[in-house]
Design a protein around this motif. Structure first.
Motif, short mmCIF file in Angstrom:
data_model
loop_
_atom_site.label_atom_id
_atom_site.label_comp_id
_atom_site.label_asym_id
_atom_site.label_seq_id
_atom_site.Cartn_x
_atom_site.Cartn_y
_atom_site.Cartn_z
N TRP A 155 21.70 -61.64 50.08
CA TRP A 155 21.32 -61.67 48.67
C TRP A 155 20.01 -62.41 48.44
O TRP A 155 19.63 -63.29 49.21
CB TRP A 155 22.42 -62.32 47.84
N ASN A 156 19.36 -62.03 47.36
CA ASN A 156 18.20 -62.76 46.84
C ASN A 156 18.65 -63.67 45.71
O ASN A 156 19.61 -63.35 44.99
CB ASN A 156 17.16 -61.78 46.30
N LEU A 157 17.95 -64.78 45.56
CA LEU A 157 18.24 -65.70 44.47
C LEU A 157 16.94 -66.09 43.79
O LEU A 157 15.84 -65.88 44.32
CB LEU A 157 18.93 -66.97 44.98
N SER A 207 19.28 -73.28 42.09
CA SER A 207 19.20 -71.87 41.73
C SER A 207 19.50 -71.65 40.25
O SER A 207 20.31 -72.37 39.66
CB SER A 207 20.18 -71.05 42.58
N SER A 209 28.02 -61.96 38.55
CA SER A 209 27.36 -61.89 39.84
C SER A 209 26.32 -62.99 39.99
O SER A 209 26.23 -63.66 41.03
CB SER A 209 26.70 -60.52 40.03
N VAL A 247 26.80 -68.11 43.26
CA VAL A 247 25.79 -68.52 44.24
C VAL A 247 26.41 -69.17 45.47
O VAL A 247 25.69 -69.67 46.35
CB VAL A 247 24.75 -69.47 43.62
N LYS A 298 22.04 -65.68 41.29
CA LYS A 298 21.90 -64.67 42.33
C LYS A 298 21.35 -63.40 41.71
O LYS A 298 21.69 -63.06 40.57
CB LYS A 298 23.28 -64.43 42.96
N ALA A 331 18.54 -65.51 50.73
CA ALA A 331 19.54 -66.55 50.93
C ALA A 331 19.35 -67.31 52.24
O ALA A 331 19.57 -68.52 52.30
CB ALA A 331 20.95 -65.93 50.88
#
Length: 323
Positions: free
Chosen positions: A255-257, A113, A297, A301, A116, A92
């Motif tokens: 977090w990764n996206l 995106s 989830s 984003v 997430k 992120a």
């Protein structure tokens, strides 16, 4: 972060192309061959990306997806923005910089995106014999921030800068996970940052072979990091995940996206998002972190732009209160 340090931390590395799996071979007639930019082979981006490439190739009509090994988030964002890769994984903090045109990104990147993914835990790893017990103990030591072009390096510098630690305060090493692990084991390195999902193989390996310490952060330090970089939060690594970690350890997390070019066709973005979510149990067979990838989830984003095709999918499967 000092400008020179940032540029060294994120200078694009050479990209090696690798097939995700035998199922992701040459595209047949009428198929488009696309690529997903992942990370190095010692992290989680690469196996998850290989799994996604295989899933998409088998279940999205007309798509033959391959996974690429890369230096990580920053390289991935640049490749997707340039159209060199269609899909990419990112942290992120790196995405926020890319969208704002900060640091390594000279102008805002045209990215959106698909959702997430899972939280990245900031592992500050050392060996007990170094005597390092806090982030402030890194001063004067040999510390790896991660390889050039990686989100790992962006994260390490974000944390260090928030803690008031600059590149002149320690000996900077820019090592990949395997090099970092070897350095800790042979004593040529004192500590290193590894930003990745809980249960990172590189961290597990160090704990198996050495008396590893996962350096804790205090509540005040976490609060300071969040004030500097709102994308972060605190996370307690539970005991039992890594050998030698017998008590919860507080550390930063973000977090990764998964991202695509803003101009990707809405139909393709819809199909990729739908298939990823519908087949997420296949990803859980690769890594338990995939359990975080649920529609509510993934849809959350925050302020990051969600591609219109992905939004269409989430609008179909989520109740209004979940959107």
């Amino acid at each position: 972060m000092p400008e020179g340090a940032f540029n060294r931390a994120v200078r694009p590395a050479l990209i090696c192309i690798a097939a995700a799996a035998s199922a992701v071979g040459c595209g047949g007639e009428g198929q488009r061959t696309l690529s997903i930019a992942t990370g190095n082979t010692n992290g989680l981006y690469y196996p998850l990306g290989g799994g996604l490439a295989s899933i998409w190739s088998r279940h999205v009509d007309g798509v033959n997806m391959k996974a690429e090994t890369t230096a990580g988030s920053v390289t991935n964002l640049i490749q997707v923005a340039k159209g060199e890769s269609e899909v990419g994984f990112t942290q992120a903090d790196a995405l926020a910089a890319a969208l704002a045109g900060r640091g390594r990104f000279p102008e805002p990147m045209p990215l959106a995106s698909l959702g997430k993914l899972y939280p990245n835990v900031v592992h500050l790893v050392t060996i007990r014999s170094t005597g390092i017990e806090s982030v402030q103990d890194l001063r004067g030591r040999r510390v790896s921030v991660g390889p050039p072009g990686s989100g790992n390096a962006v994260t390490a510098w974000n944390v260090l800068e928030a803690m008031g630690i600059g590149e002149s305060d320690f000996t900077v090493r820019q090592l990949n996970y395997a090099q970092m692990s070897n350095g800790l084991k042979d004593g040529t390195l004192d500590a290193g940052f590894i930003a990745g999902g809980l249960g990172m193989p590189a961290v597990v390996e160090i704990g198996v072979s050495r008396d590893m310490v996962l350096v804790p952060f205090s509540e005040d330090e976490i609060a300071t990091i969040i004030r500097s970089e709102p994308a972060y939060s605190g996370f307690r690594v539970p005991p039992g995940v890594y050998r030698g970690v017998d008590q919860p350890v507080l550390t930063p997390t973000l977090w990764n996206l998964i991202v695509v070019h803003r101009a990707m066709e809405a139909g393709l973005a819809y199909d990729l998002t739908r298939t990823m979510l519908e087949r997420r149990e296949d990803l859980e067979n690769i890594s338990g972190v995939a359990s975080f990838i649920t529609p509510p989830s993934a849809r959350d984003v925050g302020d990051f732009p969600l591609h219109a095709g992905a939004r269409r999918y989430f609008d179909e499967v989520l109740e209004p209160a979940e959107r």
